[in-house]
Design a protein around this motif. Structure first.
Motif: not given
Length: 327
Positions: A177-178, A182-184, A207, A232, A235-236, A241, A309
């Motif tokens: 996921m990117y 969500k930049r992990q 996203g 979702y 997640r978001y 966010n 972000s």
């Protein structure tokens, strides 16, 4: 359309990959086939699906779409999630992989899969068991390369070590996921991919709709995946966010671009990314993502957007450590 090479494989793919999760679900057969046609017109040769999308219907529709152009298509599908109520109808055991692979071949009406993904990590099956099964499929000519989705960097690294030690086919493509919120993946997965020359097709560049202009601190539509689907929502829907979404929407407006177009272009501009996976429910949504092809994003422009972000802490958790230039 620009084309990029997947890791060390020599395979050239379009800089956008089309994900068919909506096929047979949010998009009916007619709409699905129209979107496939539009993607081909745009130069996309890379298509991603999974055995569980729409209970297999996604694979069936995609199989019909590629019937007259199979050798021009780079095709992926996946295995892991349960496909029935039987206790063994899931996971990454040799049994489940072999059974589900043959079902995927039949639905897709093809004799091989270019990149076969393990869809998630299976804590109940030794990696050696899974990797040996994938190696056997490659030796039989049924898959060209194993691939991995939703594994942590340490899990992928361990698998690469086992493959090297046992001389098994290694993962050549990663699917994390990117997106801007969500930049992990920037912390360890993308550096791993660059170091080991592994391709990356990242999912969810929008996203789940958060970065399309529909959402913000004071913009909460009553319909949409963020509202209707729990995964979702979980997640978001952290408040930060929506703050980022507001900043991003304003930035996109200032630059005269649709937020969805800019969101996809931002992901595409990361040098570690081979191709973002775009998806759509209809042709109108698809066009906004396809427009990212024409956005030439400089590193400076990318950094401006990134500043909207939160940049994740480096793997060593030393905030003073500078991240590498590819971020």
């Amino acid at each position: 359309m620009k084309y990029r090479t997947i890791g060390k494989t020599g395979i050239q793919v379009s800089s956008l990959c089309f994900g068919t999760m909506s096929f047979g679900g949010n998009a009916d057969e007619e709409t699905s086939k129209a979107m496939f046609k539009r993607c081909r017109e745009a130069g996309i040769n890379f298509f991603d699906t999974a055995n569980v999308y729409s209970q297999g219907r996604s694979e069936q529709i995609l199989g019909e779409c590629i019937a007259d152009c199979r050798d021009e298509i780079v095709l992926t599908t996946k295995v892991f999630y349960p496909t029935g109520k039987d206790i063994n109808a899931g996971g990454l055991s040799r049994r489940h992989i072999m059974l589900e692979f043959e079902k995927s071949l039949r639905r897709l009406k093809t004799d091989r899969i270019d990149f076969y993904f393990v869809h998630c990590f299976d804590e109940n099956t030794p990696m050696e068991e899974t990797l040996r099964a994938l190696d056997d499929l490659q030796a039989q000519g049924k898959i060209l390369y194993p691939a991995v989705s939703n594994w942590a960097a340490w899990q992928i690294t361990k698998a690469l070590g086992i493959s090297a030690r046992e001389q098994l086919a290694r993962f050549e493509l990663i699917q994390p996921m990117y997106n801007l919120v969500k930049r992990q993946a920037e912390v360890e997965i993308l550096p791993l991919a660059v170091s080991e020359q592994i391709g990356v097709i990242s999912y969810s560049p929008l996203g789940a709709g958060l970065l399309t202009g529909k959402y913000g601190v004071n913009k909460r539509p009553e319909q949409g995946r963020l509202v209707e689907e729990k995964r979702y929502t979980d997640r978001y829907t952290d408040e930060i966010n929506f703050v980022v979404a507001d900043r991003f929407n304003a930035y996109a407006a200032e630059h005269g671009l649709h937020p969805a177009t800019l969101a996809v272009a931002w992901v595409m501009s990361n040098p570690a990314i081979t191709a973002p996976i775009i998806g759509a429910r209809n042709l109108e949504q698809l066009e906004y993502s396809l427009a990212a092809i024409d956005v030439d994003m400089s590193p400076e422009w990318r950094n401006e957007i990134s500043s909207l972000s939160i940049t994740p802490a480096p793997a060593t958790d030393r905030a003073e450590t500078l991240l590498p230039s590819w971020t």
